[in-house]
Every structure is written in structure tokens, then in C-alpha cells.
Design a protein around this motif. Structure first.
Motif, mmCIF file in Angstrom:
data_model
loop_
_atom_site.group_PDB
_atom_site.id
_atom_site.type_symbol
_atom_site.label_atom_id
_atom_site.label_comp_id
_atom_site.label_asym_id
_atom_site.label_seq_id
_atom_site.Cartn_x
_atom_site.Cartn_y
_atom_site.Cartn_z
ATOM 1 N N TYR A 50 44.012 47.186 66.366
ATOM 2 C CA TYR A 50 44.922 46.902 65.252
ATOM 3 C C TYR A 50 46.258 47.617 65.456
ATOM 4 O O TYR A 50 47.323 47.053 65.171
ATOM 5 N N ALA A 51 46.204 48.842 65.951
ATOM 6 C CA ALA A 51 47.438 49.594 66.190
ATOM 7 C C ALA A 51 48.330 48.867 67.193
ATOM 8 O O ALA A 51 49.559 48.880 67.068
ATOM 9 N N GLU A 52 47.715 48.205 68.175
ATOM 10 C CA GLU A 52 48.477 47.502 69.202
ATOM 11 C C GLU A 52 48.879 46.092 68.796
ATOM 12 O O GLU A 52 49.934 45.608 69.201
ATOM 13 N N THR A 53 48.049 45.414 68.032
ATOM 14 C CA THR A 53 48.296 43.997 67.758
ATOM 15 C C THR A 53 48.583 43.683 66.294
ATOM 16 O O THR A 53 49.090 42.607 65.989
ATOM 17 N N GLY A 54 48.267 44.603 65.406
ATOM 18 C CA GLY A 54 48.460 44.351 63.985
ATOM 19 C C GLY A 54 49.927 44.336 63.606
ATOM 20 O O GLY A 54 50.772 44.958 64.258
ATOM 21 N N ARG A 55 50.205 43.599 62.558
ATOM 22 C CA ARG A 55 51.575 43.507 62.063
ATOM 23 C C ARG A 55 51.642 43.915 60.591
ATOM 24 O O ARG A 55 52.460 43.409 59.842
ATOM 25 N N GLY A 56 50.755 44.808 60.199
ATOM 26 C CA GLY A 56 50.757 45.300 58.831
ATOM 27 C C GLY A 56 50.008 44.417 57.849
ATOM 28 O O GLY A 56 50.137 44.581 56.640
ATOM 29 N N GLU A 57 49.206 43.502 58.375
ATOM 30 C CA GLU A 57 48.495 42.575 57.501
ATOM 31 C C GLU A 57 47.500 43.280 56.580
ATOM 32 O O GLU A 57 47.387 42.928 55.403
ATOM 33 N N VAL A 62 46.042 45.029 50.973
ATOM 34 C CA VAL A 62 45.669 46.029 49.963
ATOM 35 C C VAL A 62 46.797 46.187 48.942
ATOM 36 O O VAL A 62 46.551 46.242 47.733
ATOM 37 N N ARG A 63 48.039 46.236 49.424
ATOM 38 C CA ARG A 63 49.173 46.347 48.508
ATOM 39 C C ARG A 63 49.225 45.137 47.573
ATOM 40 O O ARG A 63 49.477 45.273 46.372
ATOM 41 N N ALA A 64 48.973 43.943 48.090
ATOM 42 C CA ALA A 64 48.992 42.724 47.264
ATOM 43 C C ALA A 64 47.934 42.785 46.163
ATOM 44 O O ALA A 64 48.171 42.297 45.044
ATOM 45 N N GLN A 65 46.787 43.378 46.455
ATOM 46 C CA GLN A 65 45.746 43.522 45.434
ATOM 47 C C GLN A 65 46.221 44.427 44.301
ATOM 48 O O GLN A 65 45.975 44.154 43.124
ATOM 49 N N ILE A 66 46.907 45.501 44.656
ATOM 50 C CA ILE A 66 47.428 46.424 43.648
ATOM 51 C C ILE A 66 48.540 45.743 42.847
ATOM 52 O O ILE A 66 48.599 45.858 41.621
ATOM 53 N N GLU A 67 49.426 45.033 43.548
ATOM 54 C CA GLU A 67 50.497 44.302 42.871
ATOM 55 C C GLU A 67 49.902 43.344 41.838
ATOM 56 O O GLU A 67 50.374 43.280 40.702
ATOM 57 N N ARG A 84 63.695 43.056 35.728
ATOM 58 C CA ARG A 84 63.687 43.906 34.531
ATOM 59 C C ARG A 84 63.588 45.395 34.839
ATOM 60 O O ARG A 84 64.097 46.214 34.080
ATOM 61 N N VAL A 85 62.944 45.751 35.965
ATOM 62 C CA VAL A 85 62.758 47.164 36.303
ATOM 63 C C VAL A 85 63.831 47.657 37.279
ATOM 64 O O VAL A 85 64.177 48.831 37.296
ATOM 65 N N GLY A 86 64.350 46.752 38.111
ATOM 66 C CA GLY A 86 65.379 47.150 39.071
ATOM 67 C C GLY A 86 64.843 47.484 40.445
ATOM 68 O O GLY A 86 65.601 47.809 41.352
ATOM 69 N N LYS A 87 63.544 47.429 40.605
ATOM 70 C CA LYS A 87 62.871 47.644 41.890
ATOM 71 C C LYS A 87 61.711 46.661 41.952
ATOM 72 O O LYS A 87 61.186 46.257 40.913
ATOM 73 N N THR A 88 61.296 46.343 43.166
ATOM 74 C CA THR A 88 60.114 45.494 43.273
ATOM 75 C C THR A 88 58.869 46.344 43.058
ATOM 76 O O THR A 88 58.881 47.563 43.271
ATOM 77 N N ILE A 89 57.811 45.694 42.654
ATOM 78 C CA ILE A 89 56.534 46.392 42.519
ATOM 79 C C ILE A 89 56.090 46.921 43.881
ATOM 80 O O ILE A 89 55.539 48.012 43.982
ATOM 81 N N SER A 90 56.398 46.190 44.947
ATOM 82 C CA SER A 90 56.056 46.639 46.305
ATOM 83 C C SER A 90 56.741 47.954 46.648
ATOM 84 O O SER A 90 56.129 48.852 47.233
ATOM 85 N N VAL A 99 51.187 54.925 52.954
ATOM 86 C CA VAL A 99 50.212 54.343 53.879
ATOM 87 C C VAL A 99 50.186 52.819 53.755
ATOM 88 O O VAL A 99 49.767 52.135 54.690
ATOM 89 N N LEU A 100 50.654 52.282 52.642
ATOM 90 C CA LEU A 100 50.650 50.832 52.435
ATOM 91 C C LEU A 100 51.967 50.182 52.853
ATOM 92 O O LEU A 100 52.139 48.979 52.664
ATOM 93 N N ASP A 101 52.865 50.952 53.432
ATOM 94 C CA ASP A 101 54.119 50.393 53.939
ATOM 95 C C ASP A 101 53.821 49.727 55.269
ATOM 96 O O ASP A 101 53.604 50.386 56.273
ATOM 97 N N ALA A 102 53.786 48.414 55.262
ATOM 98 C CA ALA A 102 53.346 47.654 56.429
ATOM 99 C C ALA A 102 54.428 47.486 57.484
ATOM 100 O O ALA A 102 54.215 46.842 58.500
ATOM 101 N N GLU A 103 55.598 48.037 57.276
ATOM 102 C CA GLU A 103 56.681 47.839 58.248
ATOM 103 C C GLU A 103 56.700 48.909 59.291
ATOM 104 O O GLU A 103 56.319 49.962 59.209
#
Length: 103
Positions: A50-57, A62-67, A84-90, A99-103
Motif C-alpha cells: 500500500y505504501a508503494e502503490t496506494g494513493r490514499g484510498e 475512513v474520512r468519508a465515513q466520518i464526513e 456556512r462554516v468557511g472550511k470543508t468538513i474534510s 493520519v487521514l490526510d490522503a495527500e
């Protein structure tokens, strides 16, 4: 806990209802879902693959579930939240749980 449509309220909700260790475990479990067939031939274990081939999926999943949880509790759409808040939920989630920052 009542969830209000403010950054502070969302942060408090996230801190109360989620913890980083559990999220790391969820991400680790999700990683295998995003590996190509035959990864075992090239890598020693799932984490290396995953470290070599993953793209943060896995992190994105997991972040999408929390969102979804937060937006559902607020009964609001993603882009309405940002408007309304001025920032995205992400952004808020990854500020609290990098740890959930997929970039």
C-alpha cells in the motif's frame, strides 16, 4: 451532545467520538481493499504494498465515513457546510486527525 453548525462544535464532536488509534486501525484494515491482485509477488506485506502503490484510498474511505456521520447529524450537504462554516468538513477532520490526510 448536540452538534451545532460551527467549526468549534464539529471539532468537539470529532474529539469526543473518534480517536486516532482507532482511525489508524480502520485505515490499516481498509488498505487491503485497494491493493491490486498479485501484490504478494512483488511485496513482503500489505503495508509495504500500500505504501508503494496506494494513493490514499484507505484514508479517504475512513474520512468519508466520518464526513457522512457529521453531515448526517447536521442534516446538511458537503458544500453547504463549507459555505456556512468557511472550511470543508474534510479540512477540519484532517486538521484533527492528520493520519487521514490522503495527500
Amino acid at each position: 451532545m448536540e452538534l451545532e453548525l460551527t467549526e468549534e462544535s464539529v471539532i468537539a464532536y470529532l474529539q469526543k467520538n473518534y480517536n486516532e488509534d482507532a482511525l489508524i486501525s480502520e485505515v490499516d484494515e481498509a488498505k487491503s481493499d485497494f491493493l491490486d491482485d498479485g501484490w504478494e509477488e512483488e511485496f513482503d506485506d500489505e503495508f509495504e504494498a500500500y505504501a508503494e502503490t496506494g494513493r490514499g484510498e484507505a484514508e479517504s474511505q475512513v474520512r468519508a465515513q466520518i464526513e457522512s456521520d457529521v453531515l448526517g447529524k447536521l442534516n446538511i450537504e458537503y458544500f453547504e457546510f463549507e459555505k456556512r462554516v468557511g472550511k470543508t468538513i474534510s479540512e477540519i477532520i484532517t486538521d484533527i486527525f492528520p493520519v487521514l490526510d490522503a495527500e
